[in-house]
Design a protein around this motif. Structure first.
Motif, PDB file in Angstrom:
ATOM      1  N   ALA A  98      -1.046  27.026  33.286  1.00 49.13           N
ATOM      2  CA  ALA A  98      -2.148  27.951  33.529  1.00 49.13           C
ATOM      3  C   ALA A  98      -3.465  27.206  33.550  1.00 49.13           C
ATOM      4  CB  ALA A  98      -2.169  29.022  32.442  1.00 49.13           C
ATOM      5  N   LEU A  99      -4.364  27.636  34.431  1.00 51.89           N
ATOM      6  CA  LEU A  99      -5.676  27.004  34.604  1.00 51.89           C
ATOM      7  C   LEU A  99      -5.527  25.524  34.943  1.00 51.89           C
ATOM      8  CD1 LEU A  99      -7.498  28.562  31.500  1.00 51.89           C
ATOM      9  CD2 LEU A  99      -7.220  29.548  33.763  1.00 51.89           C
ATOM     10  N   GLY A 100      -4.464  25.212  35.678  1.00 51.12           N
ATOM     11  CA  GLY A 100      -4.156  23.816  35.976  1.00 51.12           C
ATOM     12  C   GLY A 100      -5.200  23.165  36.868  1.00 51.12           C
ATOM     13  N   TYR A 101      -5.492  21.909  36.592  1.00 48.95           N
ATOM     14  CA  TYR A 101      -6.535  21.164  37.300  1.00 48.95           C
ATOM     15  C   TYR A 101      -5.961  20.380  38.474  1.00 48.95           C
ATOM     16  CZ  TYR A 101     -10.033  17.568  38.289  1.00 48.95           C
ATOM     17  OH  TYR A 101     -10.928  16.737  38.908  1.00 48.95           O
ATOM     18  N   THR A 102      -6.696  20.399  39.589  1.00 51.82           N
ATOM     19  CA  THR A 102      -6.441  19.478  40.690  1.00 51.82           C
ATOM     20  C   THR A 102      -7.790  19.000  41.207  1.00 51.82           C
ATOM     21  OG1 THR A 102      -6.546  20.976  42.609  1.00 51.82           O
ATOM     22  CG2 THR A 102      -4.469  20.928  41.373  1.00 51.82           C
ATOM     23  N   PRO A 103      -7.878  17.768  41.726  1.00 53.05           N
ATOM     24  CA  PRO A 103      -9.147  17.304  42.313  1.00 53.05           C
ATOM     25  C   PRO A 103      -9.614  18.190  43.462  1.00 53.05           C
ATOM     26  CG  PRO A 103      -7.674  15.444  41.915  1.00 53.05           C
ATOM     27  CD  PRO A 103      -6.867  16.681  41.683  1.00 53.05           C
ATOM     28  N   ASP A 104      -8.681  18.706  44.265  1.00 56.78           N
ATOM     29  CA  ASP A 104      -9.084  19.604  45.351  1.00 56.78           C
ATOM     30  C   ASP A 104      -9.687  20.890  44.791  1.00 56.78           C
ATOM     31  OD1 ASP A 104      -8.212  17.818  47.263  1.00 56.78           O
ATOM     32  OD2 ASP A 104      -6.260  18.775  47.528  1.00 56.78           O
ATOM     33  N   GLY A 105      -9.065  21.423  43.740  1.00 54.82           N
ATOM     34  CA  GLY A 105      -9.611  22.619  43.118  1.00 54.82           C
ATOM     35  C   GLY A 105     -10.986  22.376  42.526  1.00 54.82           C
ATOM     36  N   ASP A 106     -11.161  21.206  41.938  1.00 48.60           N
ATOM     37  CA  ASP A 106     -12.454  20.857  41.359  1.00 48.60           C
ATOM     38  C   ASP A 106     -13.539  20.825  42.436  1.00 48.60           C
ATOM     39  OD1 ASP A 106     -14.369  20.032  39.551  1.00 48.60           O
ATOM     40  OD2 ASP A 106     -13.761  17.933  39.609  1.00 48.60           O
ATOM     41  N   ALA A 107     -13.189  20.343  43.633  1.00 52.44           N
ATOM     42  CA  ALA A 107     -14.159  20.280  44.719  1.00 52.44           C
ATOM     43  C   ALA A 107     -14.472  21.657  45.283  1.00 52.44           C
ATOM     44  CB  ALA A 107     -13.629  19.372  45.826  1.00 52.44           C
ATOM     45  N   ALA A 108     -13.480  22.544  45.301  1.00 52.56           N
ATOM     46  CA  ALA A 108     -13.641  23.835  45.974  1.00 52.56           C
ATOM     47  C   ALA A 108     -14.176  24.934  45.069  1.00 52.56           C
ATOM     48  CB  ALA A 108     -12.305  24.282  46.558  1.00 52.56           C
ATOM     49  N   MET A 109     -13.823  24.923  43.796  1.00 48.33           N
ATOM     50  CA  MET A 109     -14.164  26.030  42.905  1.00 48.33           C
ATOM     51  C   MET A 109     -15.502  25.756  42.228  1.00 48.33           C
ATOM     52  SD  MET A 109     -11.721  28.003  43.557  1.00 48.33           S
ATOM     53  CE  MET A 109     -12.083  29.277  42.352  1.00 48.33           C
ATOM     54  N   ALA A 110     -16.504  26.576  42.548  1.00 43.88           N
ATOM     55  CA  ALA A 110     -17.861  26.354  42.067  1.00 43.88           C
ATOM     56  C   ALA A 110     -18.260  27.259  40.917  1.00 43.88           C
ATOM     57  CB  ALA A 110     -18.858  26.527  43.214  1.00 43.88           C
ATOM     58  N   LEU A 111     -17.620  28.435  40.787  1.00 44.01           N
ATOM     59  CA  LEU A 111     -18.074  29.441  39.830  1.00 44.01           C
ATOM     60  C   LEU A 111     -16.922  29.963  38.983  1.00 44.01           C
ATOM     61  CD1 LEU A 111     -20.360  31.614  42.165  1.00 44.01           C
ATOM     62  CD2 LEU A 111     -21.068  29.735  40.673  1.00 44.01           C
ATOM     63  N   CYS A 112     -17.280  30.421  37.790  1.00 38.67           N
ATOM     64  CA  CYS A 112     -16.342  31.116  36.898  1.00 38.67           C
ATOM     65  C   CYS A 112     -17.059  32.332  36.334  1.00 38.67           C
ATOM     66  CB  CYS A 112     -15.889  30.193  35.764  1.00 38.67           C
ATOM     67  SG  CYS A 112     -14.766  30.981  34.577  1.00 38.67           S
ATOM     68  N   GLU A 113     -16.455  33.505  36.510  1.00 39.25           N
ATOM     69  CA  GLU A 113     -17.073  34.719  35.978  1.00 39.25           C
ATOM     70  C   GLU A 113     -17.018  34.704  34.455  1.00 39.25           C
ATOM     71  OE1 GLU A 113     -16.696  38.136  39.395  1.00 39.25           O
ATOM     72  OE2 GLU A 113     -15.056  37.971  37.942  1.00 39.25           O
ATOM     73  N   VAL A 114     -18.181  34.707  33.838  1.00 38.69           N
ATOM     74  CA  VAL A 114     -18.257  34.642  32.390  1.00 38.69           C
ATOM     75  C   VAL A 114     -18.338  36.031  31.763  1.00 38.69           C
ATOM     76  CG1 VAL A 114     -20.792  34.464  32.320  1.00 38.69           C
ATOM     77  CG2 VAL A 114     -19.424  33.430  30.489  1.00 38.69           C
ATOM     78  N   MET A 115     -18.786  37.011  32.542  1.00 42.09           N
ATOM     79  CA  MET A 115     -18.898  38.374  32.041  1.00 42.09           C
ATOM     80  C   MET A 115     -18.935  39.339  33.227  1.00 42.09           C
ATOM     81  SD  MET A 115     -21.864  40.586  31.625  1.00 42.09           S
ATOM     82  CE  MET A 115     -21.533  42.270  31.762  1.00 42.09           C
ATOM     83  N   ASN A 116     -18.229  40.443  33.108  1.00 38.30           N
ATOM     84  CA  ASN A 116     -18.208  41.484  34.141  1.00 38.30           C
ATOM     85  C   ASN A 116     -18.365  42.846  33.499  1.00 38.30           C
ATOM     86  OD1 ASN A 116     -17.832  39.808  36.308  1.00 38.30           O
ATOM     87  ND2 ASN A 116     -15.749  40.452  36.759  1.00 38.30           N
ATOM     88  N   SER A 117     -19.013  43.752  34.208  1.00 34.03           N
ATOM     89  CA  SER A 117     -18.902  45.165  33.842  1.00 34.03           C
ATOM     90  C   SER A 117     -17.605  45.691  34.439  1.00 34.03           C
ATOM     91  CB  SER A 117     -20.112  45.955  34.341  1.00 34.03           C
ATOM     92  OG  SER A 117     -20.372  45.694  35.703  1.00 34.03           O
ATOM     93  N   THR A 118     -17.067  46.739  33.857  1.00 35.36           N
ATOM     94  CA  THR A 118     -15.731  47.197  34.238  1.00 35.36           C
ATOM     95  C   THR A 118     -15.660  47.557  35.720  1.00 35.36           C
ATOM     96  OG1 THR A 118     -13.934  48.704  33.647  1.00 35.36           O
ATOM     97  CG2 THR A 118     -16.154  49.608  33.607  1.00 35.36           C
ATOM     98  N   ALA A 119     -14.562  47.218  36.365  1.00 40.79           N
ATOM     99  CA  ALA A 119     -14.435  47.330  37.818  1.00 40.79           C
ATOM    100  C   ALA A 119     -14.502  48.765  38.310  1.00 40.79           C
ATOM    101  CB  ALA A 119     -13.119  46.694  38.268  1.00 40.79           C
ATOM    102  N   PHE A 120     -14.116  49.734  37.492  1.00 41.65           N
ATOM    103  CA  PHE A 120     -14.012  51.109  37.955  1.00 41.65           C
ATOM    104  C   PHE A 120     -15.125  51.999  37.406  1.00 41.65           C
ATOM    105  CE2 PHE A 120      -9.512  49.533  37.628  1.00 41.65           C
ATOM    106  CZ  PHE A 120      -9.465  49.127  38.958  1.00 41.65           C
ATOM    107  N   SER A 121     -16.220  51.383  37.017  1.00 45.80           N
ATOM    108  CA  SER A 121     -17.356  52.149  36.521  1.00 45.80           C
ATOM    109  C   SER A 121     -17.935  53.031  37.626  1.00 45.80           C
ATOM    110  CB  SER A 121     -18.444  51.192  36.018  1.00 45.80           C
ATOM    111  OG  SER A 121     -19.619  51.905  35.697  1.00 45.80           O
ATOM    112  N   THR A 122     -18.304  54.238  37.250  1.00 43.35           N
ATOM    113  CA  THR A 122     -19.037  55.127  38.156  1.00 43.35           C
ATOM    114  C   THR A 122     -20.499  55.247  37.739  1.00 43.35           C
ATOM    115  OG1 THR A 122     -18.373  57.063  36.854  1.00 43.35           O
ATOM    116  CG2 THR A 122     -16.984  56.475  38.742  1.00 43.35           C
ATOM    117  N   ASN A 123     -20.925  54.386  36.831  1.00 42.77           N
ATOM    118  CA  ASN A 123     -22.302  54.388  36.354  1.00 42.77           C
ATOM    119  C   ASN A 123     -23.227  53.859  37.453  1.00 42.77           C
ATOM    120  OD1 ASN A 123     -24.765  53.407  34.996  1.00 42.77           O
ATOM    121  ND2 ASN A 123     -23.676  53.858  33.105  1.00 42.77           N
ATOM    122  N   ASP A 124     -24.317  54.549  37.720  1.00 43.41           N
ATOM    123  CA  ASP A 124     -25.285  54.057  38.696  1.00 43.41           C
ATOM    124  C   ASP A 124     -26.685  53.977  38.102  1.00 43.41           C
ATOM    125  OD1 ASP A 124     -25.874  56.724  38.522  1.00 43.41           O
ATOM    126  OD2 ASP A 124     -25.843  57.115  40.687  1.00 43.41           O
TER     127      ASP A 124
END
Length: 542
Positions: free
Chosen positions: A346-372
């Motif tokens: 899990a979360l395995g490293y590859t040099p290609d992945g290191d070059a391509a992956m720029a961001l990691c979501e550190v915090m999210n509000s819930t995906a199904f929120s209806t709050n506006d």
């Protein structure tokens, strides 16, 4: 907000694609969600209430949720523990836990504590969900911060007025983005009064153009509509009679819609891309700049429901393709265990992945929120998993998004991903992607605050070789008067696969690192509890 209008030919293709098969409600989000809201400050009488919420979309059989909440003191010891179990059908279950501010009948000593939740569905094979947030107990001196004028931005707060340039600050402009959302090109786009979770693919009311218009109207500078790559056949599974040409045409229509919207709305960037992968034994990755639809499903005629074949769950192969094409990715809501496997790890490293992956979501509000009203309290923290990716060797910056499935793009909470473009550089897809590649990014739970971290004057996101002392500086600015209540400079070692630890609680420090590779980033907590994370700097000390 208006509905996207498609050309008649594409409407016919879409109708044939989505209606020629009987489709079930989306199962893509079949995973246990546990969130923790821990008020940073207590009431006047030292009491506070912790809010827990449990949700499992598509749960097939009722079960029992077991949870444990721990209070960890500044020395790292668990000083209070609460436990509970609740019957669970998959629908959201709220739980309130009250704390009177005392430990063993005595008022808790002042300091920064952690509130840690561990919860899981009894008998489920998936690892329990862990969440933790920092809280302030009692009074504590605020850290001393260097003076820092806010960087120029496109808007100030909710007013829509341009922010004044900070002449004494750094020569960058901040753009505020939500880099994770869906429309009716996959399982999003439902009107708030009708949105009860993920939608049947291609069935909801609002498409990408409506999403872009809504986000722009709510003060965002950038919205990324990232559709599930395997739903262009109109199903959450595989639709044998789906039209491959229609699937590919729909993806191209999204790209065209984003380009047209951007061209007519200066100062706003509409991004259209895909969320690649599946949750179960997989993991979601956003790809922001691919003009090709990627997929693995075929219809009954053997036709690929995508432009380019990519094997399901083969992340190493995907990373290689992304690097070859120059595509940029984001790890979406990464789980601590079981996702993004490479060679079974899990979360395995590859040099290609290191070059391509720029961001990691550190915090999210819930995906199904209806709050506006930007007041959603169900939020997930993924800092520990992002730290594991950093320790594995990935050069990722932190982002924070909303994963909107309902028609409230960017409006469920005040969190934004701040992206820095050189002053005077037009906001285009290319310039924005260049900024992501440079990791000139910070994540903020408060859209009115900024965080810029430097090391020997080099900007967050940079990689460099250093000799001798290293001066670290945390620059914070708020256009709404927020103050810093706590901060930390965090330190780790790439490729070590160890633990990221707090180096210092100060905003400025001069250190001499040990020989070898290091990364450092800043985490700032405001007096209202909202948190900001800088991108790391990566230092090779000689």
């Amino acid at each position: 907000m208006k509905t996207t209008i498609l050309p008649p030919s594409l409407r016919a293709l879409l109708l044939a694609l989505c209606c020629s098969n009987v489709v079930a409600a989306p199962a893509e989000h079949k995973e246990f969600e546990a969130t923790l809201h821990a008020p940073f400050q207590a009431k006047a009488d030292a009491r506070r209430t912790f809010s827990l919420s449990f949700h499992y979309p598509g749960l097939e059989q009722p079960g029992t949720v077991d949870w444990q909440l721990e209070l960890v003191n500044p020395q790292g010891r668990v000083v209070q523990r609460w436990r509970g179990s609740h019957a669970f059908s998959g629908e959201p279950v709220p739980v309130q836990v009250s704390w009177d501010g005392r430990i063993k009948a005595a008022r808790a000593p002042a300091g920064l504590y952690q509130v840690r939740l561990r919860a899981g569905l009894r008998g489920d094979h998936e690892a329990p969900v862990e969440q933790d947030w920092q809280i302030l107990v009692g009074a504590r001196p605020a850290p001393t911060m260097p003076r820092f004028a806010p960087l120029q931005g496109v808007r100030r707060g909710d007013s829509g007025a341009a922010m004044a340039p900070a002449l004494a600050s750094l020569p960058y402009t901040v753009y505020l983005a939500n880099l994770h959302s869906q429309s009716n090109h996959s399982d999003g786009g439902a009107a708030l009064g009708e949105c009860k979770g993920a939608q049947d693919p291609l069935k909801a009311r609002f498409g990408p153009e409506a999403a872009f218009a809504y986000a722009r109207g709510r003060g965002l500078d950038v919205l990324a509509v990232s559709e599930h790559n395997h739903m262009y056949d109109g199903s959450d599974g595989t639709a044998p009679s789906a039209d491959a040409a229609a699937a590919k045409a729909l993806y191209q229509s999204g790209l065209a819609s984003a380009a047209a919207f951007t061209a007519t709305k200066p100062g706003f960037l509409a991004l259209y891309g895909m969320e690649w992968g599946v949750i179960n034994n997989g993991g979601h990755i956003n790809i922001f700049n691919s003009d090709e639809l990627l997929g693995w499903e075929t219809n009954a005629r053997g036709e690929l429901m995508a432009d380019t074949a990519t094997p399901r769950n083969d992340y190493a192969a995907l990373y290689t393709l992304m690097r070859q094409r120059g595509w940029v990715g984001q790890f979406n809501h990464p789980a601590r265990d079981g996702q993004f496997k490479v060679d079974g790890m899990a979360l395995g490293y590859t040099p290609d992945g290191d070059a391509a992956m720029a961001l990691c979501e550190v915090m999210n509000s819930t995906a199904f929120s209806t709050n506006d009203t930007e007041t959603e309290t169900r939020r997930s923290n993924f800092e520990q998993t992002c730290n594991r990716l950093l320790e594995a060797g990935y050069h990722v910056a932190f982002s924070t998004n909303q994963d909107n499935h309902c028609a409230n793009w960017g409006a469920s909470y005040t969190n934004r991903t701040g992206v820095l473009l050189p002053a005077g550089t037009p906001l285009t897809r290319d310039s924005f992607i260049d900024a992501l590649k440079a990791r000139r990014v910070f994540a903020t739970m408060d859209k009115t605050s900024q965080l810029v971290f430097t090391a020997n004057g080099k900007l967050m996101g940079e990689r460099f070789t250093n000799r001798g002392p290293l001066t670290l500086k945390v620059n914070f600015a708020s256009t709404s008067g927020k103050k810093v209540a706590a901060m930390a400079i965090m330190e780790g070692v790439p490729l070590r696969n160890g633990a990221v630890t707090e180096l210092l609680p100060n905003a400025t420090a001069t250190i001499t690192p040990s020989r070898g590779q290091h990364f450092y980033y800043a985490r700032v907590t405001q007096d209202d509890g909202n948190v900001l994370w800088s991108a790391p700097v990566w230092v090779t000390q000689e």
